[in-house]
Design a protein around this motif. Sequence first.
Motif, PDB file in Angstrom:
ATOM      1  N   GLU A   1      18.910 -16.557  14.963  1.00  0.00           N
ATOM      2  CA  GLU A   1      19.285 -15.563  13.944  1.00  0.00           C
ATOM      3  C   GLU A   1      18.767 -14.170  14.259  1.00  0.00           C
ATOM      4  OE1 GLU A   1      18.806 -14.855   9.101  1.00  0.00           O
ATOM      5  OE2 GLU A   1      18.108 -16.720  10.041  1.00  0.00           O
ATOM      6  N   HIS A   2      17.529 -14.106  14.773  1.00  0.00           N
ATOM      7  CA  HIS A   2      16.883 -12.799  14.963  1.00  0.00           C
ATOM      8  C   HIS A   2      16.622 -12.437  16.417  1.00  0.00           C
ATOM      9  CE1 HIS A   2      16.205 -12.696  10.643  1.00  0.00           C
ATOM     10  NE2 HIS A   2      15.647 -13.902  10.710  1.00  0.00           N
ATOM     11  N   GLY A   3      16.850 -13.369  17.327  1.00  0.00           N
ATOM     12  CA  GLY A   3      16.533 -13.116  18.720  1.00  0.00           C
ATOM     13  C   GLY A   3      15.073 -13.447  18.992  1.00  0.00           C
ATOM     14  N   PRO A   4      14.665 -13.444  20.270  1.00  0.00           N
ATOM     15  CA  PRO A   4      13.273 -13.751  20.620  1.00  0.00           C
ATOM     16  C   PRO A   4      12.301 -12.836  19.882  1.00  0.00           C
ATOM     17  CG  PRO A   4      14.642 -13.656  22.584  1.00  0.00           C
ATOM     18  CD  PRO A   4      15.484 -13.146  21.454  1.00  0.00           C
ATOM     19  N   ALA A   5      11.240 -13.422  19.388  1.00  0.00           N
ATOM     20  CA  ALA A   5      10.266 -12.660  18.603  1.00  0.00           C
ATOM     21  C   ALA A   5       9.511 -11.677  19.481  1.00  0.00           C
ATOM     22  CB  ALA A   5       9.293 -13.618  17.932  1.00  0.00           C
ATOM     23  N   ALA A   6       9.355 -10.464  18.994  1.00  0.00           N
ATOM     24  CA  ALA A   6       8.585  -9.439  19.689  1.00  0.00           C
ATOM     25  C   ALA A   6       7.363  -9.096  18.859  1.00  0.00           C
ATOM     26  CB  ALA A   6       9.441  -8.190  19.895  1.00  0.00           C
ATOM     27  N   ARG A   7       6.292  -8.707  19.541  1.00  0.00           N
ATOM     28  CA  ARG A   7       5.062  -8.395  18.816  1.00  0.00           C
ATOM     29  C   ARG A   7       5.200  -7.090  18.037  1.00  0.00           C
ATOM     30  NH1 ARG A   7      -1.181  -7.356  20.987  1.00  0.00           N
ATOM     31  NH2 ARG A   7      -1.898  -6.490  19.026  1.00  0.00           N
ATOM     32  N   PRO A   8       4.849  -7.109  16.764  1.00  0.00           N
ATOM     33  CA  PRO A   8       4.826  -5.874  15.977  1.00  0.00           C
ATOM     34  C   PRO A   8       3.725  -4.946  16.497  1.00  0.00           C
ATOM     35  CG  PRO A   8       4.834  -7.826  14.567  1.00  0.00           C
ATOM     36  CD  PRO A   8       4.514  -8.279  15.954  1.00  0.00           C
ATOM     37  N   PRO A   9       3.679  -3.708  16.032  1.00  0.00           N
ATOM     38  CA  PRO A   9       2.636  -2.778  16.468  1.00  0.00           C
ATOM     39  C   PRO A   9       1.226  -3.296  16.155  1.00  0.00           C
ATOM     40  CG  PRO A   9       4.385  -1.612  15.311  1.00  0.00           C
ATOM     41  CD  PRO A   9       4.654  -3.075  15.128  1.00  0.00           C
ATOM     42  N   VAL A  10       0.275  -2.963  17.019  1.00  0.00           N
ATOM     43  CA  VAL A  10      -1.122  -3.332  16.791  1.00  0.00           C
ATOM     44  C   VAL A  10      -1.588  -2.766  15.459  1.00  0.00           C
ATOM     45  CG1 VAL A  10      -3.494  -3.054  17.615  1.00  0.00           C
ATOM     46  CG2 VAL A  10      -1.642  -3.415  19.257  1.00  0.00           C
ATOM     47  N   GLY A  11      -2.227  -3.592  14.652  1.00  0.00           N
ATOM     48  CA  GLY A  11      -2.726  -3.148  13.356  1.00  0.00           C
ATOM     49  C   GLY A  11      -1.824  -3.513  12.199  1.00  0.00           C
ATOM     50  N   THR A  12      -0.696  -4.176  12.472  1.00  0.00           N
ATOM     51  CA  THR A  12       0.247  -4.548  11.411  1.00  0.00           C
ATOM     52  C   THR A  12      -0.408  -5.454  10.378  1.00  0.00           C
ATOM     53  OG1 THR A  12       2.165  -4.334  12.885  1.00  0.00           O
ATOM     54  CG2 THR A  12       2.431  -5.682  10.900  1.00  0.00           C
ATOM     55  N   ALA A  13      -1.086  -6.508  10.848  1.00  0.00           N
ATOM     56  CA  ALA A  13      -1.740  -7.434   9.921  1.00  0.00           C
ATOM     57  C   ALA A  13      -2.840  -6.741   9.144  1.00  0.00           C
ATOM     58  CB  ALA A  13      -2.311  -8.629  10.690  1.00  0.00           C
ATOM     59  N   LEU A  14      -3.629  -5.952   9.835  1.00  0.00           N
ATOM     60  CA  LEU A  14      -4.750  -5.265   9.202  1.00  0.00           C
ATOM     61  C   LEU A  14      -4.274  -4.274   8.138  1.00  0.00           C
ATOM     62  CD1 LEU A  14      -7.921  -4.022  10.939  1.00  0.00           C
ATOM     63  CD2 LEU A  14      -6.599  -2.365   9.650  1.00  0.00           C
ATOM     64  N   ALA A  15      -3.180  -3.583   8.422  1.00  0.00           N
ATOM     65  CA  ALA A  15      -2.656  -2.590   7.477  1.00  0.00           C
ATOM     66  C   ALA A  15      -2.293  -3.215   6.142  1.00  0.00           C
ATOM     67  CB  ALA A  15      -1.438  -1.898   8.077  1.00  0.00           C
ATOM     68  N   GLY A  16      -1.912  -4.483   6.153  1.00  0.00           N
ATOM     69  CA  GLY A  16      -1.564  -5.159   4.914  1.00  0.00           C
ATOM     70  C   GLY A  16      -2.747  -5.316   3.978  1.00  0.00           C
ATOM     71  N   TYR A  17      -3.954  -5.194   4.496  1.00  0.00           N
ATOM     72  CA  TYR A  17      -5.164  -5.336   3.669  1.00  0.00           C
ATOM     73  C   TYR A  17      -5.907  -4.020   3.455  1.00  0.00           C
ATOM     74  CZ  TYR A  17      -4.703 -10.391   4.102  1.00  0.00           C
ATOM     75  OH  TYR A  17      -4.249 -11.678   4.023  1.00  0.00           O
ATOM     76  N   VAL A  18      -5.871  -3.129   4.443  1.00  0.00           N
ATOM     77  CA  VAL A  18      -6.668  -1.899   4.329  1.00  0.00           C
ATOM     78  C   VAL A  18      -5.810  -0.639   4.223  1.00  0.00           C
ATOM     79  CG1 VAL A  18      -8.552  -2.973   5.611  1.00  0.00           C
ATOM     80  CG2 VAL A  18      -6.882  -1.565   6.838  1.00  0.00           C
ATOM     81  N   GLY A  19      -4.487  -0.785   4.367  1.00  0.00           N
ATOM     82  CA  GLY A  19      -3.604   0.363   4.271  1.00  0.00           C
ATOM     83  C   GLY A  19      -3.300   0.972   5.638  1.00  0.00           C
ATOM     84  N   LYS A  20      -2.193   1.721   5.708  1.00  0.00           N
ATOM     85  CA  LYS A  20      -1.742   2.290   6.979  1.00  0.00           C
ATOM     86  C   LYS A  20      -2.698   3.341   7.534  1.00  0.00           C
ATOM     87  CE  LYS A  20       3.191   1.431   6.277  1.00  0.00           C
ATOM     88  NZ  LYS A  20       4.560   2.025   6.178  1.00  0.00           N
ATOM     89  N   SER A  21      -3.275   4.156   6.660  1.00  0.00           N
ATOM     90  CA  SER A  21      -4.166   5.206   7.152  1.00  0.00           C
ATOM     91  C   SER A  21      -5.436   4.609   7.746  1.00  0.00           C
ATOM     92  CB  SER A  21      -4.520   6.183   6.019  1.00  0.00           C
ATOM     93  OG  SER A  21      -5.153   5.499   4.947  1.00  0.00           O
ATOM     94  N   SER A  22      -5.984   3.587   7.100  1.00  0.00           N
ATOM     95  CA  SER A  22      -7.174   2.927   7.640  1.00  0.00           C
ATOM     96  C   SER A  22      -6.843   2.184   8.930  1.00  0.00           C
ATOM     97  CB  SER A  22      -7.749   1.945   6.610  1.00  0.00           C
ATOM     98  OG  SER A  22      -8.293   2.636   5.505  1.00  0.00           O
ATOM     99  N   ALA A  23      -5.631   1.632   9.015  1.00  0.00           N
ATOM    100  CA  ALA A  23      -5.208   0.955  10.241  1.00  0.00           C
ATOM    101  C   ALA A  23      -5.112   1.950  11.388  1.00  0.00           C
ATOM    102  CB  ALA A  23      -3.873   0.259  10.021  1.00  0.00           C
ATOM    103  N   ALA A  24      -4.665   3.158  11.100  1.00  0.00           N
ATOM    104  CA  ALA A  24      -4.588   4.193  12.136  1.00  0.00           C
ATOM    105  C   ALA A  24      -5.995   4.568  12.622  1.00  0.00           C
ATOM    106  CB  ALA A  24      -3.862   5.422  11.601  1.00  0.00           C
ATOM    107  N   LEU A  25      -6.935   4.691  11.686  1.00  0.00           N
ATOM    108  CA  LEU A  25      -8.327   4.969  12.064  1.00  0.00           C
ATOM    109  C   LEU A  25      -8.899   3.830  12.912  1.00  0.00           C
ATOM    110  CD1 LEU A  25      -9.708   6.397   8.698  1.00  0.00           C
ATOM    111  CD2 LEU A  25      -9.257   7.678  10.801  1.00  0.00           C
ATOM    112  N   TYR A  26      -8.537   2.592  12.553  1.00  0.00           N
ATOM    113  CA  TYR A  26      -8.987   1.434  13.314  1.00  0.00           C
ATOM    114  C   TYR A  26      -8.514   1.518  14.763  1.00  0.00           C
ATOM    115  CZ  TYR A  26      -8.348  -3.201  15.370  1.00  0.00           C
ATOM    116  OH  TYR A  26      -8.310  -4.257  16.245  1.00  0.00           O
TER     117      TYR A  26
END
Length: 364
Positions: free
Chosen positions: A324-349
């Motif tokens: 349905e979606h094709g071979p899975a590709a890795r999302p950007p680094v920090g995707t999982a973390l951003a879900g808990y600390v927010g995008k700005s904190s993920a960028a700082l990370y």
Amino acid sequence: MQTISLFDIPAVTDQPDRPACQPKRKRKPRTVHASVPMVPSTTVPDELIRQADRVVISSSGGKDSQAQASYVVGRADALGMLDKVVVVHADLGRVEWAGTRELAEEQARLLGVARFEVVQAEGADLLERVGIRYVKLKAKAEEEARQRGEDPAQAKVAPAWPSSSARWCTPDAKRGPIRRLYTRLTAELAHLGRPVRILECIGQRAAESDQRAQLAEVEINRSASNGKRHITTWRPIHGWSDARVWREIADSGLPYHPAYDWGNRRLSCVFCVLGCVGDLVNGARRVPELAAAYAEQEIAVGADFKHGLSMAEIIRRAAELDAEHGPAARPPVGTALAGYVGKSSAALYRGRLALLRKRYGLAA
């Protein structure tokens, strides 16, 4: 895969011809050395570190392990006792996510820990052990059927796969090899002339399961202790939430495994019997050859890998997603973390991570 002869498998019982009416011989309870304390002398984190001769942090490479490593190393460093710290990784071979061992080592190095140890169970890996266990269980079931006067061909064989109620994989693959490290550390410190005090740090959290919620934050590991060493178990992040774990990772700048960005909730074995369906399907999409090996073992032992969910079904669901979606590709680094600390904190990370790696001369 390693070939295992039936002649290498120990007998299921010491007395296979024992009459059915003869009771089994009871095992003598293990005697714990009199010097081993019943309860820890303190539960205060800094005091635990001060009293220990070695602080051993178990690292699976997962988020909880790295969060506890960051926390414990930070306290040890503040006390000027970083030299006590040893990080140990139990290598599970082909059944764990690729790069896990290297990641655990990198995390330790970035934390400034000088001693990183890798331990591994001897002999067969987990999949092969399932096959060995099945042969033993089948022979036992058939013998018991004969003793009851029943047809052994109709004997019901107990499940060979590990489960939440029979987690034999943990002592085989992790606990035993790590205890052999304790033996080496004890020998290294024999000159102390007293039992060596080892503080074992384990990243188990109450939020993971009802069973883990019942575990004490600090306790004496009497089964691993003896007259030469006293082992205190400390679960530094036992009361932490997922959000607290990810905040520690964000603040530390330590790299975490990409499986989390792919959507995994757990990390260690690619196909853990305790893993949720999403994690298992995720694994089948990214490590299809390992999923196929599990499916083959299911056929060999006549039972599903996970009660009520076969690896064949997991592979089918993975194939549907790929179609349905094709071979899975890795999302950007920090995707999982951003879900808990927010995008700005993920960028700082990500910035902290880049600086850490540059400081230690590590590739991005």
